[in-house]
Design an enzyme around this catalytic site. Sequence first.
Site, mmCIF file in Angstrom:
data_model
loop_
_atom_site.group_PDB
_atom_site.id
_atom_site.type_symbol
_atom_site.label_atom_id
_atom_site.label_comp_id
_atom_site.label_asym_id
_atom_site.label_seq_id
_atom_site.Cartn_x
_atom_site.Cartn_y
_atom_site.Cartn_z
ATOM 1 N N CYS A 2 34.603 34.871 49.126
ATOM 2 C CA CYS A 2 33.882 34.140 50.166
ATOM 3 C C CYS A 2 32.689 34.972 50.628
ATOM 4 O O CYS A 2 32.651 36.180 50.445
ATOM 5 C CB CYS A 2 34.796 33.888 51.347
ATOM 6 N N ARG A 27 28.883 33.314 46.287
ATOM 7 C CA ARG A 27 30.207 33.945 46.385
ATOM 8 C C ARG A 27 31.317 32.927 46.616
ATOM 9 O O ARG A 27 32.498 33.283 46.622
ATOM 10 C CB ARG A 27 30.212 34.957 47.527
ATOM 11 N N TRP A 74 35.527 30.161 49.187
ATOM 12 C CA TRP A 74 36.151 29.909 47.893
ATOM 13 C C TRP A 74 37.641 29.824 48.209
ATOM 14 O O TRP A 74 38.262 30.835 48.547
ATOM 15 C CB TRP A 74 35.855 31.055 46.918
ATOM 16 N N ASN A 100 37.520 36.982 54.263
ATOM 17 C CA ASN A 100 37.494 36.983 52.808
ATOM 18 C C ASN A 100 38.713 37.757 52.345
ATOM 19 O O ASN A 100 38.938 38.874 52.812
ATOM 20 C CB ASN A 100 36.208 37.668 52.301
ATOM 21 N N GLY A 101 39.525 37.174 51.467
ATOM 22 C CA GLY A 101 40.692 37.895 50.965
ATOM 23 C C GLY A 101 41.933 37.035 51.053
ATOM 24 O O GLY A 101 41.871 35.818 51.226
ATOM 25 N N GLU A 480 31.924 35.995 24.346
ATOM 26 C CA GLU A 480 31.017 35.851 25.485
ATOM 27 C C GLU A 480 30.271 34.511 25.417
ATOM 28 O O GLU A 480 30.105 33.825 26.430
ATOM 29 C CB GLU A 480 30.043 37.037 25.510
ATOM 30 N N LYS A 484 30.453 31.640 28.280
ATOM 31 C CA LYS A 484 29.263 31.091 28.950
ATOM 32 C C LYS A 484 29.310 29.564 28.905
ATOM 33 O O LYS A 484 29.046 28.906 29.896
ATOM 34 C CB LYS A 484 27.969 31.569 28.280
ATOM 35 N N GLU A 487 32.096 28.193 31.214
ATOM 36 C CA GLU A 487 31.816 28.376 32.641
ATOM 37 C C GLU A 487 30.885 27.332 33.211
ATOM 38 O O GLU A 487 31.112 26.831 34.296
ATOM 39 C CB GLU A 487 31.140 29.741 32.857
ATOM 40 N N HIS A 503 44.038 31.356 9.644
ATOM 41 C CA HIS A 503 45.401 31.659 10.106
ATOM 42 C C HIS A 503 45.835 30.722 11.228
ATOM 43 O O HIS A 503 46.766 31.017 11.972
ATOM 44 C CB HIS A 503 45.494 33.123 10.536
ATOM 45 N N LYS A 602 30.986 34.232 42.328
ATOM 46 C CA LYS A 602 30.331 35.342 41.635
ATOM 47 C C LYS A 602 31.175 36.610 41.665
ATOM 48 O O LYS A 602 31.235 37.359 40.703
ATOM 49 C CB LYS A 602 28.972 35.597 42.292
HETATM 50 C C1 AGP Z 1 30.709 36.050 34.077
HETATM 51 O O1 AGP Z 1 29.873 35.046 33.641
HETATM 52 C C2 AGP Z 1 31.765 35.626 34.980
HETATM 53 N N1 AGP Z 1 31.257 34.977 36.119
HETATM 54 C C3 AGP Z 1 32.923 36.572 35.205
HETATM 55 O O2 AGP Z 1 33.658 36.585 34.032
HETATM 56 C C4 AGP Z 1 32.619 38.033 35.610
HETATM 57 O O3 AGP Z 1 32.025 38.704 34.549
HETATM 58 C C5 AGP Z 1 33.931 38.734 36.017
HETATM 59 O O4 AGP Z 1 34.479 38.088 37.119
HETATM 60 C C6 AGP Z 1 33.754 40.203 36.303
HETATM 61 O O5 AGP Z 1 32.864 40.422 37.345
HETATM 62 P P1 AGP Z 1 32.261 41.869 37.616
HETATM 63 O O6 AGP Z 1 31.432 42.236 36.445
HETATM 64 O O7 AGP Z 1 31.470 41.709 38.871
HETATM 65 O O8 AGP Z 1 33.415 42.798 37.794
#
Ligand code: AGP
Length: 607
Positions: A2, A27, A74, A100-101, A480, A484, A487, A503, A602
Amino acid sequence: MCGIIGYVGEHQAVPVILDGLRRLEYRGYDSAGLAVMGAETIEVLRAAGKLANLEELAFDQPPRGSVGVGHTRWATHGAPTEANAHPQVDADGHIAVVHNGILENYADLRRELLDQGVPLASDTDTELIAQLLGRATGSLFERVEAVLSRLVGQFAVVAVSRDEPNTVVAFRNGPPLVVGVGDDEMIVASDVVALLHRTKRVIYLENGDIAVVHQHEAHIHNDGRAVDRPVETLDWDAGRMDKGGFRHYMLKEIHEQPDAIRNTVRAYLNADRTAVNLGDLGFDHDRLAEVRRIHLVACGTSWHACLVGKFLIERLTGLPTEVDYGSEYRYREPLVGPDVLVVGVTQSGETADTLAAMELGKDAGALLGTICNVRGSSSWRMAQARMLTQAGPEIGVASTKAFTTQLVAMVLLALALRQVRGLSDGTDTEIIRQLLRLPLAIEQAIEGSEEAYDQATQLLAEATDSLFLGRGCLYPIALEGALKLKEISYLHAEGYPAGEMKHGPIALLTEGFPIVTVAPATPTREKLLGNLMEVRARGAVVIAVAEREAADVAQVADIVLPIPAVDRLLQPIVTTIPLQLLAYRVAVELGLDVDQPRNLAKSVTVE
Ligand code: AGP
């Protein structure tokens, strides 16, 4: 996860809070709220959905007052409704809290309050904090002191009380909190991005800190004692945080990669750019020379950077390197001790699982390093040796420039390890030369081919599933690329080592199934092309990332996303670019919210 902001100062609080929340929205963005200290009451506004809904609510009749708190959420406990949005208040509406938490003893506290007849208006753990503070006695600081020991879990909280109209109290255990020191104001926030445009002078709160913040001063206590925390000056430029004419932050950040990479490379080279400067890396030469094994820990995209790092470090230094998810490391009883270098790789420096893994390494006596994009973040402060990726603020939830600069940092780390182990030779100077040329190659990769991207975008946008294939150190790039796409376009995509197809996954293929492959010139490209022939024979359509002039790939692939030819060690960095652009274009084609994809945030500050 958050975003939190608290304000006490000279100006009206609402515009400052909303502006801060706008900057923090990445966030968490499923609901938002604010509370402002009025003449006699605390006025609370909350709205489900994006921040725009709260802004609309505040537009007509903004609550007036120069002390307040704000939050963008969040959801953890309770659906993203107005009732569960923050701020949460105590039964009398005297105290308002943003948080937050996660409270791990949520169920016990909730039962206890309900047994005592306290009416609860939400499903949140945050309301429990507000209710506990409301039932305690004394000043807000004394109430926080009394309640703190009752809270189990990870939390960062900012509170205001009607009885102390000129004070904001902040306390943390886990997620970050920072106090911005302005000329005539103080701003508490979960992230410096919320306050950077107002002040660059900040105090980072430590775990256990309670900060009592007034307009001109902040008093900080920890464990019953007053403590001094230094005021640090940030070197980030607030101007770099707008979209700069691009449609989305993600697109802007993709285009910023040549500069981000250039800055990261230059930051760690000596004056004549022939060797890595260990001093700048913060590594103690002798301690680093004692290292016999490496553990790289991270989550998500940063974990993919570690997988590439393992290839680079093992190939260049011969040091056995393990890669772990932050969330798994501490539960697998890793064999870690003083001969191990544990490196927490994290864009934000605040990912709870990565921090916990780093903590374990530190407790075991390992040399602790971090590759991180935020100076002053938790991983930054915890580590003994730090590499700062020079990507600048990354706002798009889908990581782009932070990832490619992490890959650059991995190359530099491998070179540093070679240096302390006396392995440096002509190879090193050649790698550095290639690194210095890399920004140009990234620019060429970004240019790409409009026609190829259009075709590939259409193909993926009309599909429901896809597979991303790579081999060797390009397999993590396939992972990766798939992440992407998942996400931001919500399309199902998986990364696989190409050789694994037969396999099992090959059973998925039907006519027109999209396969995206990372296929630059490597010693295993022929084998990869063989794998691609097999999938094409089963109806798959192949999109390949490869050099423009690679005739053998062009024969097998239906679409080629072009890249320039680069040294093998740097191929993971350059081949990432087309996959970022492809995911971006697909999400735009589908009309989705590229920068704030659903369910994500984020910075993942809870376990
Ligand atoms: C990346 O596109 C993601 N949003 C996510 O996987 C991110 O890389 C992951 O949460 C780790 O975050 P950090 O690099 O801030 O530790």
